[in-house]
Design a protein around this motif. Structure first.
Motif, mmCIF file in Angstrom:
data_model
loop_
_atom_site.group_PDB
_atom_site.id
_atom_site.type_symbol
_atom_site.label_atom_id
_atom_site.label_comp_id
_atom_site.label_asym_id
_atom_site.label_seq_id
_atom_site.Cartn_x
_atom_site.Cartn_y
_atom_site.Cartn_z
ATOM 1 N N MET A 166 0.850 -1.257 -0.094
ATOM 2 C CA MET A 166 0.014 -0.229 0.192
ATOM 3 C C MET A 166 0.984 1.343 0.127
ATOM 4 O O MET A 166 0.645 2.142 -0.584
ATOM 5 N N GLU A 167 1.974 1.314 0.849
ATOM 6 C CA GLU A 167 2.605 2.419 1.043
ATOM 7 C C GLU A 167 3.505 2.779 -0.153
ATOM 8 O O GLU A 167 3.767 4.031 -0.457
ATOM 9 N N ILE A 168 3.842 1.756 -0.983
ATOM 10 C CA ILE A 168 4.854 1.990 -2.316
ATOM 11 C C ILE A 168 4.136 2.253 -3.402
ATOM 12 O O ILE A 168 4.696 2.578 -4.214
ATOM 13 N N ALA A 169 2.721 1.952 -3.310
ATOM 14 C CA ALA A 169 2.043 2.139 -4.594
ATOM 15 C C ALA A 169 1.751 3.420 -5.087
ATOM 16 O O ALA A 169 1.107 4.205 -4.269
ATOM 17 N N ASP A 170 2.262 3.838 -6.265
ATOM 18 C CA ASP A 170 1.458 5.031 -6.897
ATOM 19 C C ASP A 170 0.497 4.902 -7.671
ATOM 20 O O ASP A 170 -0.363 5.925 -8.151
ATOM 21 N N ASP A 214 -12.446 -2.156 -2.075
ATOM 22 C CA ASP A 214 -11.589 -2.436 -1.111
ATOM 23 C C ASP A 214 -10.290 -1.434 -1.267
ATOM 24 O O ASP A 214 -9.778 -0.677 -0.163
ATOM 25 N N LEU A 215 -9.813 -1.438 -2.284
ATOM 26 C CA LEU A 215 -8.557 -0.435 -2.447
ATOM 27 C C LEU A 215 -9.009 1.176 -2.203
ATOM 28 O O LEU A 215 -8.374 1.654 -1.405
ATOM 29 N N GLU A 216 -10.202 1.355 -2.562
ATOM 30 C CA GLU A 216 -10.593 2.543 -2.597
ATOM 31 C C GLU A 216 -10.635 2.926 -0.926
ATOM 32 O O GLU A 216 -10.135 4.161 -0.463
ATOM 33 N N MET A 217 -11.176 2.133 -0.194
ATOM 34 C CA MET A 217 -11.624 2.205 1.082
ATOM 35 C C MET A 217 -10.163 2.366 1.802
ATOM 36 O O MET A 217 -9.918 3.289 2.863
ATOM 37 N N MET A 218 -9.574 1.519 1.370
ATOM 38 C CA MET A 218 -7.824 1.735 2.024
ATOM 39 C C MET A 218 -7.148 2.928 2.041
ATOM 40 O O MET A 218 -6.552 3.497 2.570
ATOM 41 N N LEU A 219 -7.313 3.433 0.719
ATOM 42 C CA LEU A 219 -6.910 4.695 0.244
ATOM 43 C C LEU A 219 -7.515 5.831 1.195
ATOM 44 O O LEU A 219 -7.002 6.710 1.463
ATOM 45 N N ASP A 220 -8.828 5.657 1.241
ATOM 46 C CA ASP A 220 -9.404 6.694 1.962
ATOM 47 C C ASP A 220 -8.996 6.977 3.548
ATOM 48 O O ASP A 220 -8.758 7.942 4.174
ATOM 49 N N LEU A 221 -8.547 5.607 4.013
ATOM 50 C CA LEU A 221 -8.054 5.511 5.403
ATOM 51 C C LEU A 221 -6.669 6.097 5.587
ATOM 52 O O LEU A 221 -6.212 6.538 6.423
ATOM 53 N N SER A 222 -5.588 5.620 4.552
ATOM 54 C CA SER A 222 -4.336 5.974 4.583
ATOM 55 C C SER A 222 -4.084 7.419 4.331
ATOM 56 O O SER A 222 -2.883 7.927 4.831
ATOM 57 N N GLY A 223 -4.982 7.994 3.542
ATOM 58 C CA GLY A 223 -4.805 9.434 3.381
ATOM 59 C C GLY A 223 -3.427 9.666 2.540
ATOM 60 O O GLY A 223 -2.316 9.547 3.031
ATOM 61 N N HIS A 224 -3.877 10.073 1.289
ATOM 62 C CA HIS A 224 -2.671 10.503 0.352
ATOM 63 C C HIS A 224 -2.845 12.084 0.089
ATOM 64 O O HIS A 224 -3.439 12.344 -1.005
ATOM 65 N N PRO A 225 -2.458 13.009 0.911
ATOM 66 C CA PRO A 225 -2.645 14.508 0.710
ATOM 67 C C PRO A 225 -2.328 14.835 -0.577
ATOM 68 O O PRO A 225 -2.805 15.641 -1.283
ATOM 69 N N GLU A 226 -1.080 14.399 -1.234
ATOM 70 C CA GLU A 226 -0.671 14.983 -2.611
ATOM 71 C C GLU A 226 -1.019 14.271 -3.630
ATOM 72 O O GLU A 226 -1.612 14.757 -4.734
#
Ligand SMILES: Nc1nc2c(ncn2[C@@H]2O[C@H](COP(=O)(O)OP(=O)(O)OP(=O)(O)O)[C@@H](O)[C@H]2O)c(=O)[nH]1
Ligand SMILES: [Mg+2]
Length: 312
Positions: A185-189, A207-219
């Protein structure tokens, strides 16, 4: 070999495949030839853009690479591929499979494909991969794809050490969760949900969208692309997403920062490997044996013994 290196580099820069192959073999093997090759190559590098492609075994990484290579060639761009296989050397089944699939490109002078496996030398693949990538860079491949299996820290690290990192998952319960666990998750662009011809694609995307929502990618919020690699579906979208990420990074100097951070990591890894080698070398021979006996006889304590080794 060492005295051939200048001519090998001169020919590699012109795209000569045999010279590229020899130089990669040299940097892969490590040692003095590797150092000489690297020194001659380095001034010619700094032009390529690297894409790391990783995911679980069988996720379709090679099929995607194959399709992506075709897409890149359609834009009349040259491309180099490093297929990293930590487990099986050249005879391995996966690599053989890759070779068969990649045969389409074997006669295309604009494509250079190479499989790499650990040779057991210092630092292994983690150190050899960026060096091999620089050979392809020097050989004027503007795009380089590095495929690794996303299991194990080293492989994830290698995939993460790219300008754009693509994480491949498949439809099915929990695949996104698996990616999360493996540290992907952390290394995925970018995420690719490959085998989108199968059931459960929409759920995996969710699932992925949800995980991205949670992990927060400000930029940069990683895009999610659906593909069917074997039918060449979604490959245009994947190529667009890669270029979009590249443009995003180039626009505000983020690519320079990312590469600088990577360089720091690489220098540190080389230093650690060198120091480790020296430390191991110091742990043999008469002087070392003498210290062992002194510690045994309680004439000196273990830490003091090491201090002496360090002083020597
Ligand atoms: N149904 C379907 N099968 C696919 C798709 N992409 C790849 N495959 C199949 O999945 C299998 C594995 O594909 P590869 O491309 O070898 O996967 P890989 O991730 O490179 O595998 P390893 O390198 O062994 O980890 C092959 O049988 C492919 O034909 C797809 O989009 N849909
Ligand atoms: Mg593969």
């Amino acid at each position: 070999m060492a005295r051939d290196i200048p001519s090998l580099v001169a020919r590699a820069v012109e795209g000569d495949r045999a010279s590229i192959a020899k130089l990669i073999t040299a940097v892969e093997a490590g040692g003095e030839d590797a150092a000489a090759a690297e020194a001659a190559i380095y001034p010619h590098t700094g032009h390529a853009y690297t894409v790391g492609l990783t995911g679980a075994p069988g996720a379709g990484k090679s099929s995607l690479t194959d399709a992506l290579v075709r897409r890149i060639r359609a834009d009349d761009l040259e491309v180099g591929v490093l297929a990293i296989d930590p487990t099986s050397p050249y005879s391995g089944g996966a690599i053989l499979g890759d070779r068969v699939r990649m045969q389409d490109h074997a006669t295309d002078p604009g494509v250079y494909i190479r499989s790499m496996a650990t040779r057991g030398h210092l630092g292994g693949l983690a150190l050899a991969t960026p060096r091999a990538a620089r050979v392809l860079d020097a050989a004027r491949k503007p795009w380089i794809i590095v495929e690794t299996v996303g299991v194990g820290q080293v492989e994830v690290e290698i995939a993460g050490a790219a300008d754009t990192t693509v994480v491949v998952v498949n439809p099915g319960w929990g695949d996104g969760v698996q990616a999360n666990k493996a540290g992907l998750m952390e290394i995925a662009d970018l995420f690719v949900v490959n085998k989108a011809d199968r059931e459960g694609t929409a759920e995996t995307v969710r699932d992925l969208e949800m995980m991205l929502d949670l992990s927060g990618h400000p930029e940069w919020r990683p895009r999610i692309v659906e593909t069917v690699a074997t039918r060449n579906e979604g490959i245009d979208e994947l190529w667009d997403a890669i270029r979009e990420h590249r443009e995003f990074q180039e626009a505000e100097g983020r690519l320079v920062q990312r590469r600088e951070a990577r360089l720091r990591d690489e220098l540190q890894a080389i230093l650690v490997a060198q120091l480790r080698a020296r430390a191991l070398a110091a742990c043999s021979g008469p002087e070392f044996e003498d210290l062992v006996h002194q510690v045994e006889a309680r004439a000196i304590d273990p830490h003091a013994a090491v201090e002496r080794l360090l002083g020597a």
